[in-house]
Design an enzyme around this catalytic site. Structure first.
Site, PDB file in Angstrom:
ATOM      1  N   ASP A 233       0.856  -1.183   0.000  1.00 32.41           N
ATOM      2  CA  ASP A 233       0.000   0.000   0.000  1.00 32.41           C
ATOM      3  C   ASP A 233       0.893   1.233   0.000  1.00 32.41           C
ATOM      4  O   ASP A 233       0.923   2.031   0.935  1.00 32.41           O
ATOM      5  CB  ASP A 233      -0.925  -0.015   1.212  1.00 32.41           C
ATOM      6  CG  ASP A 233      -2.130   0.903   1.042  1.00 32.41           C
ATOM      7  OD1 ASP A 233      -2.201   1.615   0.016  1.00 32.41           O
ATOM      8  OD2 ASP A 233      -2.993   0.914   1.936  1.00 32.41           O
ATOM      9  N   ASN A 238       0.198   6.600   3.994  1.00 37.16           N
ATOM     10  CA  ASN A 238       0.658   5.591   4.949  1.00 37.16           C
ATOM     11  C   ASN A 238       2.050   5.924   5.496  1.00 37.16           C
ATOM     12  O   ASN A 238       2.755   5.031   5.965  1.00 37.16           O
ATOM     13  CB  ASN A 238       0.672   4.208   4.299  1.00 37.16           C
ATOM     14  CG  ASN A 238      -0.720   3.620   4.178  1.00 37.16           C
ATOM     15  OD1 ASN A 238      -1.594   3.891   5.003  1.00 37.16           O
ATOM     16  ND2 ASN A 238      -0.949   2.830   3.144  1.00 37.16           N
ATOM     17  N   ASP A 251       1.486   0.376   7.570  1.00 41.27           N
ATOM     18  CA  ASP A 251       0.500  -0.394   6.805  1.00 41.27           C
ATOM     19  C   ASP A 251       1.142  -1.292   5.760  1.00 41.27           C
ATOM     20  O   ASP A 251       1.178  -0.988   4.569  1.00 41.27           O
ATOM     21  CB  ASP A 251      -0.527   0.528   6.157  1.00 41.27           C
ATOM     22  CG  ASP A 251      -1.837  -0.213   5.858  1.00 41.27           C
ATOM     23  OD1 ASP A 251      -1.804  -1.458   5.830  1.00 41.27           O
ATOM     24  OD2 ASP A 251      -2.859   0.438   5.653  1.00 41.27           O
ATOM     25  N   GLU A 253       0.132  -4.575   5.244  1.00 42.60           N
ATOM     26  CA  GLU A 253      -0.683  -5.779   5.079  1.00 42.60           C
ATOM     27  C   GLU A 253      -0.762  -6.242   3.627  1.00 42.60           C
ATOM     28  O   GLU A 253      -1.129  -7.383   3.362  1.00 42.60           O
ATOM     29  CB  GLU A 253      -2.074  -5.587   5.672  1.00 42.60           C
ATOM     30  CG  GLU A 253      -2.992  -4.653   4.926  1.00 42.60           C
ATOM     31  CD  GLU A 253      -4.322  -4.484   5.648  1.00 42.60           C
ATOM     32  OE1 GLU A 253      -4.529  -5.120   6.694  1.00 42.60           O
ATOM     33  OE2 GLU A 253      -5.159  -3.701   5.161  1.00 42.60           O
TER      34      GLU A 253
END
Length: 363
Positions: A233, A238, A251, A253
């Site tokens: 991402d 972020n 972030d 993930e």
């Protein structure tokens, strides 16, 4: 900027979470208690974040951030939330690179204590370009900055990607490869196809998304390039900034083992998503910021790798984002916040952009 309120993201009670978190912490730090528990107003659409301090008679811990796997009762955005994987990626990035990532404190893979796995890390102090309203809109710190300040932030943010891709040992990222066969890019795209199939299972499919996958097949890169650790991402929303300097990269993930351009395409397109949206609402936005040509040039200067097939990777980013947006819309429908129209493509906020990309008319 939306026809419905901000989508519901959880059914959890923060006060109950605080009580359960204190119970979990007791065996680790006897006598400790949670204080200042807060749920950020900008909490994400996927995993949840809790902010808190730990009051302990011997060693108080100030500034903790907890990342909790998505609420299973909240029509999750992704089918799987692997918190151990995220924890491992962030720990390895901290070990192998100079990328500023938060210090990891604890990992709890057992869903028992809070209802889902989670990890705790040191909280990063600074400011983040907002998503709602997006930083391309007037009235926020990044929009109010001068050209030199934004240019510095842009250059340093691209440097984050360049250093990550160059410094992280590629072999150490191979555990992120999805199951299947073929190259890292092939597996990445196949995983997105599987994700799309999960999103529309039992629901109306998206002709636009399916045409995007067809376009990818017809325009597949002749030379995919080497695979590296992808942040996933990869966008400025972020990153926590100290002034205009990256202080923490968050972030992970969506981290992946894929060509460099997968990250670059996401960085370029996610900014264009906000910019196009802002222009459509009558504001100029930030037209000189994070331009694709400037991002590519800066990245090439830093790494010696000239980005390739960026039309492919920018469309791929828009396609991936469309799948996420469709899932968000179907979740809104699940909670009664919107009605599903006859044409599901209209649920995708940037459907006109993706359609223009597929036609070859997007500029």
């Amino acid at each position: 900027m939306a026809t419905a309120p901000r989508p519901r993201t959880s059914t959890r009670d923060p006060e109950e979470l605080g009580r359960r978190l204190t119970g979990w912490l007791e065996p680790i730090l006897p006598g400790a208690r949670i204080t200042g528990l807060a749920v950020p107003g900008s909490n994400g659409m996927s995993s949840e974040t809790l902010l808190f301090d730990i009051d302990h008679p011997d060693a108080p811990v100030r500034g903790c951030a907890l990342r909790l796997a998505a609420d299973p009762a909240a029509y999750t955005i992704f089918p799987v939330y692997d918190m151990e994987r995220q924890h491992r990626v962030m720990s390895l990035v901290g070990e192998h690179t100079d990328i500023p990532v938060p210090r990891m404190l604890w990992l709890e893979p057992d869903p028992g204590p809070l209802g889902a796995p989670f990890f705790v890390m040191a909280r990063a102090e600074g400011r983040v370009p907002p998503d709602v309203m997006p930083y391309t809109y007037e009235g926020n710190w990044l929009h109010s900055a001068d050209d030199a300040e934004r240019a510095h932030l842009e250059a340093e943010s691209v440097s984050v990607l360049a250093r990550l891709h160059d410094q992280f040992p590629a072999k150490e990222a191979e555990f992120l490869l999805p199951e299947g066969t073929g190259s890292p890019l092939r597996r990445h795209v196949d995983a997105q196809r599987a994700y799309y199939a999960w999103v529309v299972e039992g629901l109306a499919p998206s002709p636009l998304i399916e045409s995007g996958f067809d376009w990818l097949e017809a325009n597949w890169p002749a030379d995919e390039g080497p695979a590296v650790l992808n942040w996933g991402d990869a966008r400025i929303g972020n990153i926590v900034y100290d002034g205009f300097q990256p202080a923490a990269v968050l972030d992970w993930e969506m981290a992946a083992f894929a060509p460099r351009e997968v990250d670059l395409g996401w960085t370029v397109y996610l900014h264009r998503f906000f910019q196009d949206l802002t222009v459509s609402f009558g504001q100029p936005g930030l037209p000189a910021f994070l331009r694709r040509d400037a991002v590519e040039r800066r990245y090439a200067d830093l790494t010696g790798h000239t980005p390739r097939d960026m039309d492919f990777h920018t469309l791929y980013a828009a396609l991936r984002h469309a799948i996420v947006m469709l899932r968000v819309a179907y979740r809104q429908a699940h909670f009664g916040e919107v009605q599903v129209p006859e044409n599901p493509d209209s649920l995708i906020l940037h459907h006109a952009t993706l359609a223009a990309m597929v036609r070859g008319s997007y500029r």
